[in-house]
Design a protein around this motif. Structure first.
Motif, PDB file in Angstrom:
ATOM      1  N   LEU A  32      36.485  33.409  47.370  1.00 40.48           N
ATOM      2  CA  LEU A  32      37.668  32.984  46.623  1.00 40.48           C
ATOM      3  C   LEU A  32      37.291  32.237  45.349  1.00 40.48           C
ATOM      4  O   LEU A  32      37.906  32.417  44.296  1.00 40.48           O
ATOM      5  CB  LEU A  32      38.561  32.116  47.516  1.00 40.48           C
ATOM      6  N   ASP A  33      36.281  31.381  45.436  1.00 41.30           N
ATOM      7  CA  ASP A  33      35.836  30.642  44.255  1.00 41.30           C
ATOM      8  C   ASP A  33      35.288  31.600  43.196  1.00 41.30           C
ATOM      9  O   ASP A  33      35.618  31.493  42.003  1.00 41.30           O
ATOM     10  CB  ASP A  33      34.776  29.631  44.676  1.00 41.30           C
ATOM     11  N   ASP A  34      34.449  32.559  43.623  1.00 41.89           N
ATOM     12  CA  ASP A  34      33.899  33.530  42.677  1.00 41.89           C
ATOM     13  C   ASP A  34      34.993  34.443  42.127  1.00 41.89           C
ATOM     14  O   ASP A  34      34.950  34.841  40.957  1.00 41.89           O
ATOM     15  CB  ASP A  34      32.826  34.381  43.370  1.00 41.89           C
ATOM     16  N   TYR A  35      35.966  34.768  42.957  1.00 45.27           N
ATOM     17  CA  TYR A  35      37.060  35.648  42.528  1.00 45.27           C
ATOM     18  C   TYR A  35      37.808  35.022  41.355  1.00 45.27           C
ATOM     19  O   TYR A  35      38.159  35.698  40.377  1.00 45.27           O
ATOM     20  CB  TYR A  35      38.012  35.877  43.708  1.00 45.27           C
ATOM     21  N   LEU A  36      38.053  33.708  41.437  1.00 44.17           N
ATOM     22  CA  LEU A  36      38.721  33.012  40.339  1.00 44.17           C
ATOM     23  C   LEU A  36      37.870  33.047  39.071  1.00 44.17           C
ATOM     24  O   LEU A  36      38.388  33.257  37.956  1.00 44.17           O
ATOM     25  CB  LEU A  36      38.988  31.554  40.732  1.00 44.17           C
ATOM     26  N   TYR A  37      36.570  32.867  39.237  1.00 37.94           N
ATOM     27  CA  TYR A  37      35.671  32.755  38.077  1.00 37.94           C
ATOM     28  C   TYR A  37      35.561  34.080  37.319  1.00 37.94           C
ATOM     29  O   TYR A  37      35.580  34.102  36.084  1.00 37.94           O
ATOM     30  CB  TYR A  37      34.292  32.294  38.547  1.00 37.94           C
ATOM     31  N   ILE A  38      35.440  35.202  38.044  1.00 38.64           N
ATOM     32  CA  ILE A  38      35.203  36.482  37.369  1.00 38.64           C
ATOM     33  C   ILE A  38      36.500  37.207  37.008  1.00 38.64           C
ATOM     34  O   ILE A  38      36.458  38.271  36.385  1.00 38.64           O
ATOM     35  CB  ILE A  38      34.317  37.401  38.240  1.00 38.64           C
ATOM     36  N   ASN A  39      37.647  36.644  37.385  1.00 40.24           N
ATOM     37  CA  ASN A  39      38.940  37.261  37.042  1.00 40.24           C
ATOM     38  C   ASN A  39      39.835  36.251  36.324  1.00 40.24           C
ATOM     39  O   ASN A  39      40.870  35.812  36.853  1.00 40.24           O
ATOM     40  CB  ASN A  39      39.637  37.778  38.311  1.00 40.24           C
ATOM     41  N   PRO A  40      39.442  35.850  35.104  1.00 37.53           N
ATOM     42  CA  PRO A  40      40.219  34.827  34.388  1.00 37.53           C
ATOM     43  C   PRO A  40      41.611  35.295  33.978  1.00 37.53           C
ATOM     44  O   PRO A  40      42.447  34.481  33.581  1.00 37.53           O
ATOM     45  CB  PRO A  40      39.348  34.544  33.152  1.00 37.53           C
ATOM     46  N   HIS A  41      41.842  36.612  34.074  1.00 38.87           N
ATOM     47  CA  HIS A  41      43.146  37.155  33.680  1.00 38.87           C
ATOM     48  C   HIS A  41      44.209  36.988  34.766  1.00 38.87           C
ATOM     49  O   HIS A  41      45.362  37.390  34.557  1.00 38.87           O
ATOM     50  CB  HIS A  41      43.004  38.643  33.353  1.00 38.87           C
ATOM     51  N   ILE A  42      43.846  36.429  35.935  1.00 42.49           N
ATOM     52  CA  ILE A  42      44.860  36.205  36.978  1.00 42.49           C
ATOM     53  C   ILE A  42      45.982  35.344  36.392  1.00 42.49           C
ATOM     54  O   ILE A  42      45.722  34.285  35.814  1.00 42.49           O
ATOM     55  CB  ILE A  42      44.237  35.496  38.200  1.00 42.49           C
ATOM     56  N   PRO A  43      47.226  35.778  36.497  1.00 40.97           N
ATOM     57  CA  PRO A  43      48.318  35.046  35.841  1.00 40.97           C
ATOM     58  C   PRO A  43      48.520  33.648  36.423  1.00 40.97           C
ATOM     59  O   PRO A  43      48.349  33.433  37.627  1.00 40.97           O
ATOM     60  CB  PRO A  43      49.544  35.926  36.099  1.00 40.97           C
ATOM     61  N   THR A  44      48.867  32.707  35.553  1.00 44.01           N
ATOM     62  CA  THR A  44      49.212  31.351  35.974  1.00 44.01           C
ATOM     63  C   THR A  44      50.726  31.197  35.883  1.00 44.01           C
ATOM     64  O   THR A  44      51.312  31.362  34.803  1.00 44.01           O
ATOM     65  CB  THR A  44      48.524  30.301  35.092  1.00 44.01           C
ATOM     66  N   LEU A  45      51.352  30.903  37.000  1.00 42.65           N
ATOM     67  CA  LEU A  45      52.808  30.771  37.059  1.00 42.65           C
ATOM     68  C   LEU A  45      53.201  29.308  37.129  1.00 42.65           C
ATOM     69  O   LEU A  45      52.477  28.484  37.677  1.00 42.65           O
ATOM     70  CB  LEU A  45      53.356  31.501  38.288  1.00 42.65           C
ATOM     71  N   LYS A  46      54.365  29.022  36.566  1.00 44.18           N
ATOM     72  CA  LYS A  46      54.912  27.669  36.664  1.00 44.18           C
ATOM     73  C   LYS A  46      55.454  27.450  38.071  1.00 44.18           C
ATOM     74  O   LYS A  46      56.114  28.317  38.633  1.00 44.18           O
ATOM     75  CB  LYS A  46      56.024  27.476  35.633  1.00 44.18           C
ATOM     76  N   ALA A  47      55.162  26.296  38.631  1.00 43.14           N
ATOM     77  CA  ALA A  47      55.645  25.970  39.977  1.00 43.14           C
ATOM     78  C   ALA A  47      56.212  24.555  39.976  1.00 43.14           C
ATOM     79  O   ALA A  47      55.841  23.720  39.140  1.00 43.14           O
ATOM     80  CB  ALA A  47      54.521  26.081  41.002  1.00 43.14           C
ATOM     81  N   VAL A  48      57.113  24.300  40.889  1.00 39.83           N
ATOM     82  CA  VAL A  48      57.696  22.969  41.057  1.00 39.83           C
ATOM     83  C   VAL A  48      57.766  22.665  42.542  1.00 39.83           C
ATOM     84  O   VAL A  48      57.749  23.571  43.381  1.00 39.83           O
ATOM     85  CB  VAL A  48      59.111  22.881  40.436  1.00 39.83           C
ATOM     86  N   SER A  49      57.834  21.397  42.864  1.00 43.08           N
ATOM     87  CA  SER A  49      57.909  21.007  44.275  1.00 43.08           C
ATOM     88  C   SER A  49      59.296  20.508  44.648  1.00 43.08           C
ATOM     89  O   SER A  49      59.493  20.015  45.754  1.00 43.08           O
ATOM     90  CB  SER A  49      56.862  19.930  44.587  1.00 43.08           C
TER      91      SER A  49
END
Length: 977
Positions: free
Chosen positions: A541-558
Motif C-alpha cells: 500500500l505504501d509503495d502503491y501510493l508512491y508510484i501512482n501519484p495520479h490517484i485522485p485526492t477527494l475532499k472529505a469532512v467528518s
C-alpha cells in the motif's frame, strides 16, 4: 375409548386432546438421562399420565408424537418409517435465553407467534422451560395405512416447518428442524431439568376446537424449492479447489458404514453423513444416492430439505461422530477434523489421494496429480508421508521419488511466480486526468516485487534457491482515492477490494494502511491478511501510493452541514466524502439516503402534520435545523412527553424521515456523553432525534441535565490527547426528544429551562393504528423531503430571497413577543424559527401557495405559544421559592422551641432558618448563593451590610444555647408561613 381420569393436570388435558379419540395403538414416553423408552397402550392414557407424573422429579420426560400399531420395545424408539399415526403437526422453537448459545432467536413467545399467518394459528402452545412447542391438532388422527401415506405426512411436516422457518428468517431468526415423524417433545405438566434447574413445562394456550385437515394444509402452505436453496446456499462457499465426495467416502470408515448400512443407520448417523457429503462438488447427488436405499426415510423433497438444513450447520466432526454415535474410528485417527476435509482444502485432498494409492506402481506415483499431493503431504503431514514411503519401499526408488517431488515443487513455484501479462493480472483502474485542453488516461502501476492476481497479492523475493513467495493478502485490492478531511486536516485512503465476487470499498486512516500492526485489522472486513502477510500488505500500500501519484485526492469532512454557501449532505454534495471512523456513525450516515416514492411520503407526512398543532410543530422542527445558521438562531430542545399511546415516537420518526431512515439515525438516551457529542457533531445542521427518556434509570434521568445543556450549547468537552488538545466537537442543531415525563423539573438549571420547549400530550393521540403503520412505512420510504427542502433553501439563500426568509422570521418574532410578552424570549425565538421552517416547507415541499402556508404557520404558532411556560415559571429562584414553601410547611414542627431536631425558630415577626439547612435544601439547584441573593433582592429575606460595606445574608442567632448563622425570612414573605 379412553376413560376420563378425572385429573385436571396439564398432562391429562394435553394427552387427551391428542389421543383421546383413538381406540388402539401404542404410545411411549422417553426419559433422560437414562435414554429409556416406556411403552403404553393408547386406550388407557391414565397409566401413561401417572407414569409421567411419577418420574418427573428425577427425569426429563418426553413423549413420541407418532404412535405405532405394533408393540414398542422398552429400549428402542420407533424410526420415522415405523410410525403408524400422528394426532397433530408440531414445531419446536427456542426462545432467547441462557439455555441457548444461539442469539438469533425471538425474545418472547409472543414475538415468535407474531410471524404466523391467520390461517396457521396453533391449537395448543406449550412453554417447555426454555422454548415453545406449537401443535396444530388434526380433525382426526392421521392413520398411515401404507408407507406412501407415511411419506406424505413426512413431506407435509417438512413443508410446514420450512414455511415457518422462512417467515422467521425475515426477522433474522433461525429455528432448528424437528420435522421427523419420530420426534419426541416434552410432556406438559412435568419438569425441565436442563441447566440443573427444575422449570415447569406447562400449557400457555389451549383451544382443542381449532383443528385442521391435512389436505387443506397441503393446499395452504406454500411449496418450497429446497434444491434451489441448496445450490445457491450463502453460508457455504464453493471453492475451485474442492473435490468430489468420493474422496471423503473412500477415506472415512464412518461414511463407508453409512453407505453399506444405509437401511439400518439411525437418523443422527444419517444427518452426520449429510453434513459432510453434501460439501463435495457432487455432494447433492451423492447424498441422494446414499439415502435412497432407505425406503422408509427417503423422499427426494425430504432429503433436499435435510440437505438445506445440513448446509446451515457446521459439518459434524470426527469427535462428534465418535461421541454421539459410538462409532470406533481407526486407531490414531485419520489426520482430519471432519470427514469432508478429504474433499475440501488442498491439504485434505492431498491426504485423501495419498491414502488411496492402493497397490503402488510407477504410473500411479510419477504423475503431476500424485506428485502434487505427495509434495503437500511431505510439508504438512510428516507422519503420513513417512508411512507412505514405507509402503512404497521396494517398489518405487525413494531417491528418484524425492528428486521428482523436489523438481515438481520447483516447477509449481516457477509457475506461480512466472511473469503474468498485465491484462491477466487484474483490471487495475484507468485514471482520466484533464490538464487544460488535454485529457490523458493513465493505468495504475503495480509495486515492484508484487504480483496481483484474482486470487490475491503475493510478494516475491528472489534468493539463491529461487523465488520465495509470501502471500500479502488473499484478494486483489488497490487504492482508489485519497481523502483529505478538511475538518481534521488528516488523510484517509479509500481501498477497493474484491470479496465474495463483488468489489467493495472501505475507508481507513493512512496511518493504518502503512502500519503492519494495524493493517491486519482489515481481516475483519473480509480482506485475507495474516500476521505474516501484514508487513507485505503495508509495504504494498505504501509503495502503491508512491508510484501512482495520479490517484485522485477527494475532499472529505467528518460532519454534515454548512460549509460557507455549501451544505454537505449525501445526495447534495457529490464531490465531498463523509469520512467517519466508527461503525455506528457509518451506519447512521448510510441511513441518510432517499428510499421509496416521494409522493407516498408526502401523502403520509401530510396526514401527520395536519393531525394536531403539536404534530405539525414537530414536523416543521424537522425542517428547521438548517435555518439556524442563516437566521442566527441558537440551538434549542423540543421535548414531547406524555403516555405511551399518543404517537410521540411515531411523530419523531416522521420528522427524522425527512432526512433518512429514522431507525438508524434516531439516537438513544442510553449513551455516553462522549458518544452523544460525536453524533451531534456529525449531524450538524440537521435535527438530532433522541427517543424515549424512559430507557434510563431514575438516577440516570437526574444526571442527563448537563448532557442536554451541553447539546443546547453546541459545544463538547475539551479533552487532551497524545499530541495535545483534541479538536473540540461543535454543532448547530435542534434536539428533538421524547419521554413519558418532562425533561426539566423544579431544580433544572435556568440555561436548560430557557432552551427547552416542552410539549405535553401525544401528537397522534387517539390513533394508535396510524402510529403503528408509520413504524412499518417510514423505514421503506424516507429521505426525499430533506433534499428537496435544501435544494430550494440553497437556491434562495443565493438570491434576494435570503432577506425575505430572515424578514419572515423577524416578523414572526415581533408578533409573538407582542402578543405573548409573559413567555420566555428564547422560546419565542425558537418558535419563530420553526414557524419559518413550516412556512417555507409548506411551499417548497408540500406545494401550498404562500397565503395558505402563511395562515397555517400562524395558526400553528398561536397554538404552540399558548402551551409555552411563562417567565415566572422558568425563573430558578422562583421555582426554588415555591418548593421551599412546601418544604418549610412539611417541617414546621422543627421550628418549635422544644423540637428534638431544630431547623430554626420563629422570633417575633421573623422566621430564622439555619444557613446550613437552607444551603442543603438548595444543593440540587445551580447555586445556593445565587438563589439566596435573588430572594434578598425580591424582599423575601432580610439582608445587612457589614463593617466593610459588604452585603450579608446570614445573621447570627442563639438557638438552644449555641450561636448559629441563620437566614432571616420576613413573616409576611408571600406564601411561606
Amino acid at each position: 375409548m379412553n376413560q376420563d381420569t378425572g385429573s385436571n393436570t396439564d398432562t391429562h388435558k394435553f394427552l387427551n386432546a391428542l389421543y383421546g379419540n383413538l381406540e388402539s395403538g401404542n404410545l411411549y414416553l422417553w426419559t433422560l438421562p437414562d435414554h429409556r423408552t416406556w411403552s403404553f397402550p393408547v386406550d388407557d392414557l391414565r397409566i401413561m399420565i401417572n407414569a409421567a407424573q411419577a418420574m418427573q422429579d428425577e427425569r426429563d420426560i418426553y413423549f413420541g408424537l407418532g404412535g405405532s400399531m405394533v408393540d414398542i420395545s422398552d429400549n428402542k424408539r420407533p424410526l420415522a418409517n415405523n410410525v403408524s399415526f400422528i394426532p397433530a403437526l408440531w414445531m419446536d422453537i427456542d426462545i432467547l435465553g441462557p439455555a441457548h448459545k444461539q442469539t438469533d432467536l425471538p425474545d418472547t413467545v409472543e414475538e415468535a407467534l407474531s410471524i404466523l399467518p391467520e390461517f396457521l394459528q396453533p391449537s395448543i402452545t406449550i412453554w417447555s422451560g426454555n422454548g415453545m412447542h406449537m401443535y396444530w391438532l388434526l380433525k382426526e388422527a392421521w392413520l398411515f395405512d401404507t408407507q406412501e401415506e407415511n411419506l406424505r405426512a413426512s413431506n407435509l411436516m417438512i413443508r410446514l416447518q420450512a414455511y415457518i422457518k422462512t417467515l422467521a428468517s425475515e426477522r433474522g431468526w433461525k429455528f432448528d428442524s424437528t420435522a421427523d415423524l419420530s420426534r419426541v417433545l416434552r410432556v406438559p405438566g412435568t419438569l425441565n431439568h436442563k441447566l440443573g434447574q427444575k422449570q415447569s413445562v406447562y400449557i400457555t394456550h389451549f383451544n382443542e376446537t381449532i383443528r385442521y385437515d391435512p389436505s387443506e394444509l397441503e393446499d395452504l402452505i406454500p411449496d418450497i424449492d429446497f434444491r434451489s436453496e441448496i445450490t445457491n446456499h450463502g453460508s457455504f462457499e464453493r471453492r475451485s479447489t474442492d473435490a468430489s465426495s468420493d474422496l471423503m467416502i473412500a477415506n472415512c470408515q464412518f461414511l463407508q458404514h453409512c453407505l453399506i448400512n444405509a437401511q439400518k443407520i439411525t437418523y443422527g448417523e444419517w444427518l452426520s453423513m449429510l453434513t459432510n457429503v453434501v460439501r463435495g462438488t457432487d455432494g447433492i447427488d451423492k447424498c441422494h444416492e446414499l439415502s435412497s436405499p432407505d425406503k422408509g426415510r427417503y423422499t427426494p423433497k425430504g432429503t433436499d430439505f435435510r440437505l438445506s438444513e445440513a448446509l446451515k450447520m457446521n459439518p459434524h466432526t470426527c469427535e462428534y461422530i465418535r461421541s454421539n454415535h459410538s462409532f470406533i474410528c481407526p486407531s490414531g485417527g485419520c489426520g482430519v477434523k471432519s470427514p469432508c476435509s478429504f474433499s475440501l482444502g488442498t491439504v485434505g485432498i492431498a491426504r485423501a489421494k495419498v491414502n488411496m494409492i492402493g497397490i503402488p506402481s510407477v504410473e500411479k506415483i510419477f504423475n503431476d496429480d500424485m506428485l502434487t499431493a505427495l509434495s503437500i503431504v511431505k510439508k504438512q503431514d510428516a507422519a503420513l508421508y513417512a508411512r507412505t514411503k514405507d509402503k512404497l519401499k521396494g517398489i518405487i526408488n525413494l531417491v528418484d521419488l524425492e528428486r521428482a517431488i523436489k523438481q515438481h515443487t520447483q516447477k509449481m513455484t516457477n509457475s506461480e511466480v512466472a511473469e503474468i501479462p498485465t491484462d491477466e493480472v487484474m483490471d487495475l483502474p484507468v485514471r482520466v486526468q484533464t490538464s487544460g485542453l488535454d485529457t490523458d488516461s493513465m493505468q495504475d502501476k503495480i509495486p515492484d516485487n508484487f504480483k496481483v492476481t484474482p486470487a490475491g497479492i503475493n510478494h516475491v523475493k528472489w534468493s539463491e534457491n529461487g523465488p520465495i513467495v509470501t502471500r500479502a493478502c488473499g484478494c486483489p485490492l488497490y487504492i482508489s482515492a485519497r481523502l483529505f478531511n478538511t475538518d481534521t486536516e488528516t488523510e484517509s485512503l479509500k481501498i477497493s477490494y474484491q470479496h465474495m465476487d463483488k468489489w467493495r470499498d472501505i475507508v481507513i486512516p493512512r496511518s493504518m494502511a502503512v502500519d503492519s500492526r494495524k493493517v491486519i485489522g482489515l481481516a475483519d472486513k473480509g480482506i485475507g491478511v495474516s500476521s505474516e502477510g501484514a508487513k507485505y500488505l503495508a509495504k504494498y500500500l505504501d509503495d502503491y501510493l508512491y508510484i501512482n501519484p495520479h490517484i485522485p485526492t477527494l475532499k472529505a469532512v467528518s460532519r454534515l452541514g454548512w460549509r460557507g454557501k455549501e451544505f454537505v449532505f449525501p445526495g447534495l454534495t457529490k464531490e465531498v466524502e463523509i469520512d467517519v471512523d466508527d461503525m455506528g456513525s457509518r451506519h447512521a450516515v448510510k441511513g441518510l439516503s432517499p428510499v421509496g416514492e416521494y409522493s407516498d411520503w408526502l401523502n403520509v407526512a401530510n396526514q401527520v402534520r395536519n393531525y394536531s398543532p403539536s404534530a405539525r410543530f414537530i414536523i416543521a422542527a424537522g425542517f428547521a435545523a438548517p435555518l439556524l445558521k442563516p437566521l442566527a438562531q441558537r440551538n434549542f430542545i423540543i421535548h414531547n412527553h406524555g403516555d405511551s399511546t399518543g404517537g410521540k415516537s411515531a411523530t419523531l420518526w416522521t420528522a427524522m424521515s425527512i432526512w433518512g431512515d429514522p431507525d438508524p439515525i434516531i439516537y438513544s438516551f442510553n449513551n455516553t456523553t462522549t458518544s452523544v457529542e460525536r453524533r451531534a457533531s456529525l449531524f450538524c445542521d440537521i435535527p438530532f432525534g433522541i427517543d424515549e427518556r424512559e430507557v434510563l434509570s431514575q438516577a440516570q434521568k437526574q444526571e442527563i441535565s448537563p448532557m442536554l445543556y451541553m447539546l443546547a450549547q453546541g459545544k463538547g468537552k475539551g479533552r487532551g490527547g497524545k499530541t495535545g488538545l483534541q479538536e473540540l466537537n461543535m454543532w448547530r442543531t435542534i434536539v428533538m426528544t421524547t419521554g413519558e415525563g418532562p425533561l426539566t423539573n423544579a431544580s433544572s438549571m435556568d440555561g436548560l429551562m430557557t432552551r427547552a420547549i416542552e410539549l405535553e400530550g401525544g401528537p397522534l393521540a387517539g390513533n394508535l393504528e396510524f402510529s403503528k403503520y408509520l413504524y412499518g412505512f417510514l423505514p421503506q420510504c424516507h429521505g426525499h423531503a430533506g433534499l428537496a427542502f435544501m435544494r430550494a433553501l440553497m437556491d434562495a439563500l443565493g438570491t434576494e430571497q435570503r432577506k425575505e426568509i430572515i424578514n419572515y422570521c423577524r416578523q414572526a418574532q415581533g408578533w409573538l413577543k407582542q402578543y405573548y410578552p409573559d413567555r420566555l424570549d428564547s422560546h419565542l425565538d425558537a418558535l419563530a424559527c420553526v414557524m419559518t421552517a413550516d412556512y417555507y416547507s409548506s411551499i417548497w415541499v408540500f406545494g401550498l401557495d404562500q397565503a395558505v402556508a402563511g395562515a397555517e404557520a400562524m395558526a400553528m404558532g398561536t397554538e404552540i405559544a399558548n402551551k409555552l411556560i411563562k417567565k415566572s415559571e422558568a425563573s430558578e429562584s422562583e421555582r426554588a421559592w415555591l418548593e421551599f414553601q412546601d418544604w418549610v410547611g412539611e417541617n414546621s414542627e422543627y421550628l418549635k422551641d422544644f423540637a428534638t431536631k431544630k431547623i430554626g425558630t420563629k422570633d417575633g415577626t421573623n422566621i430564622y432558618i439555619i444557613r446550613r439547612v437552607v444551603d442543603e435544601f438548595l444543593t440540587k439547584y445551580s447555586s445556593a448563593q445565587k438563589i439566596i441573593k435573588a430572594w434578598a433582592e425580591q424582599g423575601k429575606i432580610i439582608q445587612r451590610v457589614d463593617s466593610e460595606g459588604k452585603m450579608r445574608f446570614a445573621i447570627q442567632k442563639k438557638l438552644g444555647g449555641a450561636i448559629v448563622r441563620c437566614i432571616v425570612f420576613k413573616e409576611n414573605s408571600e406564601g411561606l408561613f
